[in-house]
Design an enzyme around this catalytic site. Structure first.
Site, short mmCIF file in Angstrom:
data_model
loop_
_atom_site.label_atom_id
_atom_site.label_comp_id
_atom_site.label_asym_id
_atom_site.label_seq_id
_atom_site.Cartn_x
_atom_site.Cartn_y
_atom_site.Cartn_z
N GLU A 34 21.85 74.65 -4.14
CA GLU A 34 22.94 75.58 -3.86
C GLU A 34 24.04 75.24 -4.87
OE1 GLU A 34 24.55 75.53 0.12
OE2 GLU A 34 26.07 77.02 -0.44
N ARG A 258 14.84 62.26 2.47
CA ARG A 258 15.93 62.27 1.50
C ARG A 258 16.15 60.89 0.93
NH1 ARG A 258 20.88 65.04 1.60
NH2 ARG A 258 20.04 66.94 2.17
N LYS A 268 27.20 66.47 -1.31
CA LYS A 268 28.14 67.16 -2.18
C LYS A 268 29.51 67.32 -1.51
CE LYS A 268 24.93 70.24 -3.00
NZ LYS A 268 24.22 71.47 -3.37
P1 ATP Z 1 23.99 67.86 -0.12
O1 ATP Z 1 23.79 67.49 1.31
O2 ATP Z 1 24.25 66.72 -1.02
O3 ATP Z 1 24.97 68.96 -0.31
P2 ATP Z 1 21.89 69.72 -0.17
O4 ATP Z 1 20.58 69.42 0.41
O5 ATP Z 1 22.79 70.61 0.59
O6 ATP Z 1 22.58 68.38 -0.56
P3 ATP Z 1 20.94 71.51 -2.12
O7 ATP Z 1 21.64 72.05 -3.28
O8 ATP Z 1 20.65 72.42 -1.00
O9 ATP Z 1 21.79 70.29 -1.61
O10 ATP Z 1 19.62 70.73 -2.55
C1 ATP Z 1 18.69 71.16 -3.50
C2 ATP Z 1 17.40 70.43 -3.29
O11 ATP Z 1 17.61 69.04 -3.42
C3 ATP Z 1 16.89 70.66 -1.88
O12 ATP Z 1 15.51 70.91 -1.95
C4 ATP Z 1 17.20 69.38 -1.17
O13 ATP Z 1 16.29 69.13 -0.15
C5 ATP Z 1 17.12 68.35 -2.30
N1 ATP Z 1 17.95 67.21 -1.99
C6 ATP Z 1 19.27 67.20 -1.71
N2 ATP Z 1 19.70 65.97 -1.43
C7 ATP Z 1 18.62 65.15 -1.54
C8 ATP Z 1 18.41 63.73 -1.37
N3 ATP Z 1 19.40 62.93 -1.03
N4 ATP Z 1 17.18 63.27 -1.57
C9 ATP Z 1 16.18 64.08 -1.94
N5 ATP Z 1 16.29 65.40 -2.11
C10 ATP Z 1 17.51 65.94 -1.92
MG MG Z 2 21.87 72.53 1.17
#
Ligand code: ATP
Ligand code: MG
Length: 553
Positions: A34, A258, A268
């Site tokens: 995102e 994760r 983020k």
């Molecule tokens: P955040 O919680 O940091 O905002 P998010 O999951 O909302 O992270 P996205 O932009 O939706 O962020 O993530 C893009 C991809 O990266 C998704 O497939 C998500 O599952 C993966 N991802 C995000 N954080 C992690 C992590 N800590 N470890 C492994 N994969 C991750």
């Molecule tokens: Mg997300």
């Protein structure tokens, strides 16, 4: 990849699928960020996994921006994400946006309404929450749930046309208000949001929920293996249901744990707070766990890929020690960084028996770890040198193999010197150290018979350049700041950045190459900061030379 290892569980699934001939032998993954912030090391794990699997099985990977929430997303983030993925060494097949599917997703919603599987609800979000029940108490239907297909179609079209205000109405899936899975209790599909979208502008005032966009976006792109993190396990039945009812490509979702890492936060939203509140300089502050921060700090793409490979693909949440990441960059830089000398906390050493007007050009190799070397550079030597303050002691203890009156050391690449005396100022601080040198002890010549235990680094006073050196420590004082009482920001390490404005560096470092790693002998690995200029050189310490981390095999 460094060594042979067993298949991870996703590789096992893919190999089974390929053996069965599923998807015509095609493997298509995607990385779906995102664009609401900069990528962090957790995303790097997901990137390495998705792109790595495709590479291994002759497949492809799409970069898809999951941009269904107009108020949080910006083009700046899109650009940074693309830069980071490329820098990590990956190439995507297609650059796609969930927002490109808005029309298609709208039509999917209409189809579900027509099948009697979706309805327009006028309740407030509080009412909807209350009517949902709890995991042990089933939800209760409201009067809107029995609206006719015709009425729902008309209301949904009016929602799109902008007839209603934010919050007036939502579109919900009609599934099961007593499901043990709360996500199946008539989840929201669309909400009204009169907001500007970074790509579609004002074209839409209704936006699909993430759960009504993600699975279908995978299906539209015919993603074969849709890999995400564990918190999406309970969402899977919902995605599968939408796919079945819409009769679209059956992408399959697989979940892994994760990445969590010690002494930092990995979200983020939290990283954004650190930037907004000025606890760090920016998203790419070298203390941040962002990919851009690690890059600025001096991490290499290879070291991050190696780290992601070593942590593997877990099915259960765990916490990875940040020293594993540091181990990976140290291994990498040990092979690639050029050796240089820099004195971070200087004190003057004068060689009383070295001619005052003499300068020698000594030679130092760039990298003793590389077979055949990588060339070298001249190091000017003279009577007055800067050495580290900590390399001298007024009253050295027994095993101190550096300088103190009567003690001898080798000056790296140069001579053996013996400390004869020192001078103090009125406050009792040592200001100068006086030594004599042994002319026959020059490095590289036959010094048989003359030997000392310690070697120290130095920089010639008249030839030294000045630089600002920034030393970093962990951003937080506790291993898991998100898991402590109160606000995570209370656990920031107040000493995470130490600035040494006046370090002395050997003259060749004035030509340091941006992005390249340098080992400052005995002091760690360093790289130029992005704000460094020829007038003001700035070096960031990437990592120190040693750590207690032991390799687990
Ligand atoms: P955040 O919680 O940091 O905002 P998010 O999951 O909302 O992270 P996205 O932009 O939706 O962020 O993530 C893009 C991809 O990266 C998704 O497939 C998500 O599952 C993966 N991802 C995000 N954080 C992690 C992590 N800590 N470890 C492994 N994969 C991750
Ligand atoms: Mg997300």
């Amino acid at each position: 990849m460094s060594e042979e290892r067993a298949l991870n569980f996703i590789e096992e699934i893919i190999e089974e699928d390929l053996a069965k001939g599923l998807n015509d032998g095609r493997v298509l993954t995607r990385f779906p960020p995102e664009p609401n912030g900069y990528l962090h090391i957790g995303h790097a794990k997901s990137i390495c996994l998705n792109f790595g699997l495709a590479k291994k099985y002759n497949g492809k990977t799409n970069l898809r921006f999951d941009d269904t929430n107009p108020t949080k997303e910006e083009t700046e983030y899109v650009d940074s994400i693309k830069e980071d993925v490329k820098w990590l060494g990956f190439e995507w097949e297609k650059e796609l946006y969930a927002s490109d599917y808005f029309e298609q997703l709208y039509n999917f919603a209409v189809k579900l309404i027509e099948k009697g599987l979706a309805y327009v609800d006028d309740s407030t979000s509080e009412e909807i929450a209350a009517q949902k029940g709890t995991p042990t108490i089933p939800g209760t239907p409201n009067q809107y749930r029995s609206r006719s297909v015709e009425e729902n179609l008309q209301l949904f079209a009016e929602m799109r046309a902008g007839k209603y205000q934010d919050g007036d109405k939502v579109l919900r899936a009609k599934i099961d208000l007593s499901s043990p899975n709360m996500l199946l209790r008539d989840p929201l599909m669309y909400r009204i949001k009169h907001a500007h979208h970074h790509r579609t502008g004002e074209a839409w005032c209704i936006y699909p929920m993430y759960d009504f966009a993600h699975g279908q976006s995978d299906a539209i792109e015919k993603i074969t293996h849709s890999i995400c993190t564990l918190e999406f396990v309970p969402h899977r039945p919902l995605y599968d249901l939408f796919i079945k009812e819409l009769e679209i490509f059956p992408s399959k979702q697989y979940e892994f744990a994760r990445l969590n890492m010690t002494y930092t936060v990995m979200s983020k939203r939290k990283l954004m707070q650190l930037v907004a509140d000025g606890h760090v300089e920016s998203w790419d502050d070298p203390r941040m766990p962002t990919i851009s921060g690690l890059r600025r700090r001096g991490y290499t793409p290879g070291s991050i890929r190696e780290f992601c490979e070593r942590i593997g693909v877990a099915k259960r949440d765990n916490m990875i020690d940040v020293s594993l990441l540091e181990f990976c960059i140290r291994e990498d830089l040990n092979k690639t960084a050029w050796r240089r000398m820099a004195v971070l906390d200087p004190i003057k050493l004068i060689i009383t028996n070295y001619p005052e007007d003499q300068t020698e050009n000594l030679n130092g190799e760039n990298n003793p770890e590389v077979e055949g070397g990588e060339g070298g550079r001249d190091i000017p030597f003279s009577r007055e040198l800067w050495i580290e303050r900590e390399d001298f002691m007024e009253e050295p203890p027994k095993k101190f193999f550096r300088l103190g009156v009567g003690l001898s050391v080798r000056l790296k690449h140069a001579y053996i010197v013996k400390c004869e005396d020192f001078k103090k100022d009125a406050d009792g601080n040592v200001t100068e150290i006086y030594c004599t040198y042994i002319p026959e002890s020059k490095s590289g010549s036959d010094t048989s018979g003359i030997n000392v235990k310690g070697t120290i680094h130095w920089v010639s006073v008249p030839h030294a350049k000045t630089a600002e050196v920034r030393l970093y420590d962990r951003l937080f004082q506790v291993e898991d700041p998100s898991n402590e009482d109160g606000d995570f920001k209370e656990y920031l390490n107040p000493n995470s950045l130490q600035i040494l404005p006046n370090a002395y560096i050997e003259p060749d470092l004035a030509n340091a190459i941006p992005g390249k790693g340098y080992q400052f002998i005995r002091k760690g690995y360093f790289t130029l900061d992005k704000h460094s200029t020829t007038d003001k050189l700035i070096f960031n310490r990437t990592v120190g030379l040693k750590d207690g981390w032991t390799i687990k095999k």
